[in-house]
Design a protein around this motif. Structure first.
Motif, short mmCIF file in Angstrom:
data_model
loop_
_atom_site.label_atom_id
_atom_site.label_comp_id
_atom_site.label_asym_id
_atom_site.label_seq_id
_atom_site.Cartn_x
_atom_site.Cartn_y
_atom_site.Cartn_z
N TYR A 1 -38.01 -38.79 -11.94
CA TYR A 1 -38.59 -39.04 -12.97
C TYR A 1 -37.82 -39.09 -13.82
O TYR A 1 -37.98 -39.21 -15.13
CB TYR A 1 -39.84 -37.96 -13.42
CG TYR A 1 -40.96 -38.16 -11.67
CD1 TYR A 1 -41.55 -39.50 -11.47
CD2 TYR A 1 -41.83 -36.67 -12.11
CE1 TYR A 1 -42.25 -39.44 -10.25
CE2 TYR A 1 -42.83 -37.12 -11.10
CZ TYR A 1 -42.58 -38.04 -9.99
OH TYR A 1 -44.64 -38.03 -9.57
N GLY A 2 -36.75 -38.64 -13.80
CA GLY A 2 -35.21 -38.40 -14.49
C GLY A 2 -35.49 -36.92 -15.88
O GLY A 2 -35.66 -37.46 -16.90
N TYR A 3 -37.06 -35.75 -14.81
CA TYR A 3 -37.12 -35.41 -16.20
C TYR A 3 -36.77 -33.93 -16.34
O TYR A 3 -36.48 -33.00 -17.02
CB TYR A 3 -39.06 -34.90 -15.41
CG TYR A 3 -39.67 -34.24 -16.90
CD1 TYR A 3 -40.10 -34.68 -18.25
CD2 TYR A 3 -40.15 -33.40 -16.16
CE1 TYR A 3 -40.82 -34.01 -18.97
CE2 TYR A 3 -40.89 -32.53 -17.09
CZ TYR A 3 -41.32 -32.55 -18.27
OH TYR A 3 -41.80 -31.55 -19.23
N TRP A 4 -35.93 -33.15 -14.74
CA TRP A 4 -35.30 -31.87 -15.28
C TRP A 4 -33.99 -32.91 -14.42
O TRP A 4 -33.33 -34.08 -13.53
CB TRP A 4 -36.01 -31.75 -14.35
CG TRP A 4 -36.79 -30.91 -14.33
CD1 TRP A 4 -37.37 -30.68 -15.69
CD2 TRP A 4 -37.72 -29.97 -13.74
NE1 TRP A 4 -38.35 -29.69 -15.57
CE2 TRP A 4 -39.11 -29.23 -14.44
CE3 TRP A 4 -38.16 -29.20 -12.60
CZ2 TRP A 4 -40.37 -28.61 -14.25
CZ3 TRP A 4 -39.04 -28.70 -12.07
CH2 TRP A 4 -40.15 -28.28 -12.72
N PRO A 5 -32.58 -31.40 -15.00
CA PRO A 5 -31.00 -32.09 -13.91
C PRO A 5 -30.91 -32.30 -12.53
O PRO A 5 -31.99 -32.08 -12.12
CB PRO A 5 -30.62 -30.64 -14.43
CG PRO A 5 -30.79 -30.46 -15.90
CD PRO A 5 -33.03 -30.85 -15.46
N PRO A 6 -30.65 -33.29 -12.25
CA PRO A 6 -29.69 -34.13 -13.28
C PRO A 6 -30.52 -35.33 -13.21
O PRO A 6 -29.44 -36.07 -13.83
CB PRO A 6 -28.45 -34.96 -11.65
CG PRO A 6 -29.48 -34.11 -10.24
CD PRO A 6 -29.90 -33.65 -10.71
#
Length: 430
Positions: free
Chosen positions: A154-159
């Protein structure tokens, strides 16, 4: 040698303290540290006592890795030492979450750092050695598939990985760290160690057989178990997702390593939230399923809970426990779910399913993860979930016991009475 707690025939009641840690920040993202948000970092002593006050046998509780390991090679256990000492003093069993989403800020690229498995296993080894007289029950990674989704797809939290390639990379990295962590703990504790693997229930219903949804629904159904399948050595030729993994860089050497180093759960923890655990596919409507574009959900109540407990027990051949459950709502609605879910668990036990624990999550209210991408004060993100309400006062966050705590305590006391009755010598009965 004494039998481990999960083999004593009881249904153990426990609670959890929300311990999501995503300490990385930017100009548009605030760090999430639920211990700070809920003031557990300050009120931990009273919080542990609150768990005992409702009859808890155990508490799911996490070590904040970013606090105990603030710089590479530097360790500061002072805060955790005090909390662990208190666990021992009051006889409350900690089931320790070692990884609940976040890594220390110094670990560049987080889970995808090439040395992540080495760093996380060193942390686990140090914790297990330090607290060997208090803590022997560990969850190496809480909800590893949520890690893979939020950080990898989802690209919501790192990385901030995205898509299938990100999901595969995160799944493999988290799984390798998971395996290394469990082996490191065994090296310290030997047969005294107990491992409670925990993952989130993910069910898919609705128009799952519609042509536009069939392949995705099938993939997601298998994907829900991907990390646990990897760590238990179950991924290889014949696994439903092996082609997906190979197409994004996984090799036969990877599968062989997981098979040769496989780790098993002593107890399989199942997190089930009736309003969130079942996602729906709708003909003619596309949802990414990501955090920003979720599919609609359906509350399948105790039927969904029973299905997931049976499925995890069958798939991994271990006793199961409800590792997290609740509804976020008013008191009557929460009471209704507590009553119905405990009864469902008892019915399943009567039917022969080996269920060893029931966890209301959390002990006190928490703050929604949307806090990270917001500028609103914490109270705007309050989730009313707990046995204790969080109440803003001039002195900080007070804990106010509510009727759900009273009902939970009744269930715990009932289990204690029944266990005591079963333990009485036959000559004492009647």
């Amino acid at each position: 040698m004494r039998e481990p707690w999960y083999r004593d025939g009881r249904l153990h009641f426990g609670v959890g303290v929300e311990n999501t840690f995503v300490p990385q920040s930017s100009s548009s993202e605030r760090p999430i540290d639920e211990y700070v948000l809920t003031e557990h970092d300050l009120r931990w002593r009273d919080d542990l006592d609150l768990a005992c006050a409702v009859g808890s046998d155990f508490m799911r509780w996490g070590i904040p890795w970013h606090i105990v390991n603030p710089q590479k090679g530097r360790w500061d256990w002072s805060w955790c030492d005090r909390v662990m000492e208190r666990f021992g003093e009051i006889g409350l069993r900690p089931i320790v979450d070692l990884l609940h989403y976040g890594t220390p800020t110094w670990l560049e690229n987080e889970f995808l750092h090439p040395d992540f498995p080495e760093f996380v296993s060193e942390y686990a080894s140090r914790a297990a050695e330090r607290y060997a007289t208090v803590a022997t029950d560990y969850t190496p990674v809480n909800e590893p598939m949520i890690h893979a989704l939020f950080c990898g797809e989802y690209g919501y939290w790192p990385p901030y990985g995205r898509g299938e390639s990100g999901l595969v990379a995160l799944s493999l990295a988290v799984a390798r760290g998971f395996v290394r962590t469990q082996h490191a703990i065994v090296e310290q504790l030997g047969t005294a160690a107990t491992f409670v693997h925990v993952d989130a229930s993910m069910r898919y219903r609705g128009d799952v057989d519609a042509p536009e949804h069939r392949d995705t629904a099938r993939r997601l159904t298998h994907q829900a178990f991907l990390v646990e399948d990897l760590v238990t050595g179950a991924v290889g030729d014949g696994h439903a997702l092996v082609d997906l993994l190979r197409s994004h860089g996984a090799s036969d050497e990877d599968f062989a390593w997981f098979f040769e180093n496989q780790v098993k759960p002593d107890v399989m923890g199942v997190n089930y939230y009736p309003r969130h655990s079942t996602e729906l596919f709708e003909t003619g409507i596309h949802h990414s399923g990501g955090f920003a574009d979720p599919r609609p959900t359906r509350d399948d109540g105790v039927a969904g809970l029973a299905e997931m407990l049976r499925q995890y027990a069958s798939r991994y051949g271990a006793p199961v426990m409800v590792a997290e459950t609740c509804v976020t709502d008013d008191i009557p609605t929460r009471l209704e779910w507590l009553d119905s879910s405990v009864q469902a668990v008892r019915d399943l036990r009567d039917d022969g399913l080996d269920i060893v624990g029931y966890t209301w999550w959390p002990l006190f209210d928490m703050y929604e993860w949307t806090y990270r991408h917001s500028q609103l004060p914490r109270e705007a993100h309050l989730l009313t979930m707990g046995l204790y309400d969080l109440v803003e006062t001039e002195q900080g966050l007070a804990r106010r016991r509510n009727p759900i705590a009273d009902r939970f305590a009744e269930f715990a006391r009932q289990e204690d009475r029944e266990a005591a009755e079963m333990a009485r010598p036959v000559s004492d009965v009647g």
